[in-house]
Scaffold this motif. Structure first.
Motif, PDB file in Angstrom:
ATOM      1  N   SER A 160      -9.527  -9.958   7.326  1.00 40.49           N
ATOM      2  CA  SER A 160     -10.374  -9.396   6.676  1.00 40.49           C
ATOM      3  C   SER A 160     -11.307 -10.885   5.198  1.00 40.49           C
ATOM      4  O   SER A 160     -10.066 -11.646   4.425  1.00 40.49           O
ATOM      5  CB  SER A 160     -10.124  -8.262   5.731  1.00 40.49           C
TER       6      SER A 160
ATOM      7  N   MET B 101      -9.901  -3.687  -1.714  1.00 43.59           N
ATOM      8  CA  MET B 101     -11.473  -2.703  -1.353  1.00 43.59           C
ATOM      9  C   MET B 101     -10.663  -1.232  -2.107  1.00 43.59           C
ATOM     10  O   MET B 101     -10.036  -1.167  -2.860  1.00 43.59           O
ATOM     11  CB  MET B 101     -10.467  -3.094   0.278  1.00 43.59           C
TER      12      MET B 101
ATOM     13  N   LEU C 272      -0.899  -7.387   7.030  1.00 44.48           N
ATOM     14  CA  LEU C 272      -1.583  -6.474   5.624  1.00 44.48           C
ATOM     15  C   LEU C 272      -2.877  -7.677   5.517  1.00 44.48           C
ATOM     16  O   LEU C 272      -3.853  -7.557   5.175  1.00 44.48           O
ATOM     17  CB  LEU C 272      -1.117  -6.683   4.090  1.00 44.48           C
TER      18      LEU C 272
ATOM     19  N   TRP D  72      -6.160  -6.415   0.702  1.00 44.76           N
ATOM     20  CA  TRP D  72      -6.673  -4.871   0.777  1.00 44.76           C
ATOM     21  C   TRP D  72      -6.967  -4.247  -0.412  1.00 44.76           C
ATOM     22  O   TRP D  72      -7.291  -2.868  -0.830  1.00 44.76           O
ATOM     23  CB  TRP D  72      -5.607  -4.299   1.444  1.00 44.76           C
ATOM     24  N   GLU D  73      -6.014  -4.577  -2.042  1.00 47.79           N
ATOM     25  CA  GLU D  73      -6.272  -4.708  -3.194  1.00 47.79           C
ATOM     26  C   GLU D  73      -7.171  -4.348  -4.125  1.00 47.79           C
ATOM     27  O   GLU D  73      -7.456  -3.314  -4.221  1.00 47.79           O
ATOM     28  CB  GLU D  73      -5.227  -4.778  -3.760  1.00 47.79           C
TER      29      GLU D  73
ATOM     30  N   ALA E  84      -6.824  -6.216   7.143  1.00 54.23           N
ATOM     31  CA  ALA E  84      -7.095  -4.903   6.620  1.00 54.23           C
ATOM     32  C   ALA E  84      -8.737  -4.687   6.691  1.00 54.23           C
ATOM     33  O   ALA E  84      -9.754  -5.588   7.378  1.00 54.23           O
ATOM     34  CB  ALA E  84      -7.354  -5.003   4.889  1.00 54.23           C
TER      35      ALA E  84
ATOM     36  N   ALA F 221      -5.987   3.264   2.573  1.00 51.13           N
ATOM     37  CA  ALA F 221      -5.623   1.552   3.004  1.00 51.13           C
ATOM     38  C   ALA F 221      -5.830   1.716   5.250  1.00 51.13           C
ATOM     39  O   ALA F 221      -5.354   2.868   5.395  1.00 51.13           O
ATOM     40  CB  ALA F 221      -4.810   0.895   2.298  1.00 51.13           C
ATOM     41  N   ARG F 222      -6.668   0.796   5.447  1.00 48.99           N
ATOM     42  CA  ARG F 222      -6.410   0.639   6.890  1.00 48.99           C
ATOM     43  C   ARG F 222      -5.951  -0.282   7.619  1.00 48.99           C
ATOM     44  O   ARG F 222      -7.040  -1.815   6.550  1.00 48.99           O
ATOM     45  CB  ARG F 222      -7.434   1.103   7.517  1.00 48.99           C
ATOM     46  N   PHE F 223      -5.486  -1.336   8.590  1.00 48.30           N
ATOM     47  CA  PHE F 223      -4.989  -2.667   8.987  1.00 48.30           C
ATOM     48  C   PHE F 223      -5.014  -2.193  10.070  1.00 48.30           C
ATOM     49  O   PHE F 223      -4.468  -1.123  10.802  1.00 48.30           O
ATOM     50  CB  PHE F 223      -3.810  -3.058   8.419  1.00 48.30           C
TER      51      PHE F 223
ATOM     52  N   THR G 136     -12.534  -1.588   6.307  1.00 48.60           N
ATOM     53  CA  THR G 136     -13.307  -0.644   5.911  1.00 48.60           C
ATOM     54  C   THR G 136     -13.921  -0.060   7.070  1.00 48.60           C
ATOM     55  O   THR G 136     -14.594  -1.106   7.387  1.00 48.60           O
ATOM     56  CB  THR G 136     -13.964  -0.275   4.724  1.00 48.60           C
TER      57      THR G 136
ATOM     58  N   PRO H  72       0.920  -1.149  -0.052  1.00 47.32           N
ATOM     59  CA  PRO H  72      -0.064   0.139   0.252  1.00 47.32           C
ATOM     60  C   PRO H  72       0.720   1.436  -0.381  1.00 47.32           C
ATOM     61  O   PRO H  72       0.329   3.059  -0.360  1.00 47.32           O
ATOM     62  CB  PRO H  72      -0.538  -0.262   1.441  1.00 47.32           C
TER      63      PRO H  72
END
Length: 419
Positions: A333, A340, A308, A337-338, A311, A366-368, A313, A257
């Motif tokens: 998740s 999202m 990662l 993440w890619e 992740a 992005a957020r983790f 949202t 990210p």
């Protein structure tokens, strides 16, 4: 002094004569070395191996390896060859970034640059606190220059009351000709520096004004912590040990990210510090490692980490307070993440102690789920506490510390500032 007759031959001799000369030179160098003597070439006394390498070198091409370009002028070429033989052949490998292995918990970062006919070492400091986006500061620390009168280069300490002698001891390559991955500096004139007991309150105020913007709340908060850093920084001037710092790259085949590298980060009353962001080989785990540290989390310790696959949202409502953030379970998740949304809502919690709103918008990339390391002074009782690793742009990320109720921000040190 021993002269070898073939050392005065012109460089435009035919190849077969040059080959004969090189062989004869090598033999002479071996004989002279066994007697503890030196070989003389274009006015410089050098070891036989370095003289031979300098002769064989196409000078403009060799200097380009150090980002130096010279014009085709006899005087300039003579000076350049002296510089290459006396300085670059041994100390040219110092070019680059180095991390301090001494200086207590605070560590340090050094950049060595090769300039026309000189090498300069700079202490790298973060910007004046709390101005995160300002450029790093470079403080000249040492200089290596050519001396026409001496067989060895002149090495000077640029700190203190006046320029004076400095010793640089290198960890050498196998053939004992090049500095490799570690070197040590030692000041040869301590009297050229102020002793710690000589510093006055005025000196401290001057130094604080260089490091802190005392007109801001963050600057006022940091004064107490910076007094300890002031004392430690003065020991830096007397010398230390440095290890080469290799900047990390994006793992092969991985998508991340934000690219790895060096970042300036906010650490509350400790001010701004420098960390290195790096990924594991698979690109699934990220760590921030301190290059400069403090009394709580010293240099070379992990400050933050994240995985990662964890992740998330979040809605704006989930980000209103730290209580609502802590209620979000830390789980892998359902989607990478890619896949999202490329932007998602971002809100600073109402009860966040440090906000830095002027640097942020209302969304993030992005957020983790992650962890940040905390400890008591002296790195006592260290532990990792939950937090969120948040990416805002290619050059800016943050870490939301749940237990500390604050947000740290990290801004990239661009390549242009390190070139």
């Amino acid at each position: 002094m021993v002269w070898h007759p073939l050392l005065v031959c012109p460089l435009h001799w035919p190849p077969f004569l040059n080959a004969f000369m090189v062989w004869d030179w090598m033999m002479a160098s071996e004989r002279l070395s066994s007697k503890g003597q030196r070989v003389k070439i274009v006015g410089a006394h050098v070891d036989g191996k370095r003289a031979l390498a300098a002769y064989l070198c196409d000078l403009p091409s060799c200097l380009k390896d150090f980002d130096i370009e010279i014009r085709e002028d006899d005087q300039v070429l003579t000076e350049a060859r002296l510089f290459y033989v006396k300085v670059l052949q041994k100390y040219g490998n110092l070019k680059g970034l180095w991390k301090a292995k001494s200086f207590s918990d605070y560590g340090g970062l050094m950049q060595v640059k090769v300039k026309p006919f000189g090498i300069i070492g700079y202490e790298i400091r973060p910007p004046k606190c709390p101005h995160l986006k300002q450029p790093i500061r470079k403080i000249p620390y040492f200089e290596i220059a050519v001396s026409e009168m001496e067989s060895k280069p002149v090495i000077s300490c640029l700190c203190g009351r006046e320029k004076h002698g400095l010793r640089i001891s290198c960890k050498l390559s196998q053939d004992a000709t090049l500095c490799t991955d570690q070197f040590t500096t030692s000041c040869l004139s301590h009297s050229s520096h102020k002793g710690v007991d000589e510093y006055t309150g005025e000196d401290l105020v001057d130094w604080l004004n260089q490091e802190l913007d005392l007109q801001t709340p963050g600057g006022q908060l940091s004064q107490r912590m910076f007094v300890l850093k002031f004392i430690s920084s003065k020991h830096f001037e007397y010398g230390g040990t440095y290890q080469r710092l290799e900047l990390p790259k994006v793992p092969v085949g991985a998508r991340v990210p934000i690219k790895p590298g060096l970042f300036k980060g906010t650490y509350s009353a400790h001010g701004l510090e420098i960390i290195m962001l790096t990924y594991n080989l698979e690109g699934t785990k990220v760590e921030g490692i301190k290059v400069t540290g403090d009394r709580n989390i010293p240099t070379e310790k992990v400050t933050i980490r994240a995985h990662l696959p964890y992740a998330m949202t979040l809605t704006r409502e989930q980000q209103e307070t730290f209580d609502t953030l802590e209620a979000i379970p830390s789980v892998i998740s359902d989607e990478p993440w890619e896949e999202m949304p490329s932007r998602q809502p971002f809100v600073i919690p109402q009860d966040c102690a440090e906000r830095s709103e002027e640097l942020l918008g209302n969304s993030c990339i992005a957020r983790f789920h992650g962890f940040g390391q905390i400890a008591e002074s002296g790195y006592q009782n260290p532990s990792f506490t939950p937090g969120h690793w948040i990416i805002f742009s290619e050059d800016l990320f943050g870490f939301m510390w749940m237990s500390l109720r604050c947000l740290s921000l990290y801004h990239r040190i661009p390549d242009t500032e390190l070139s």
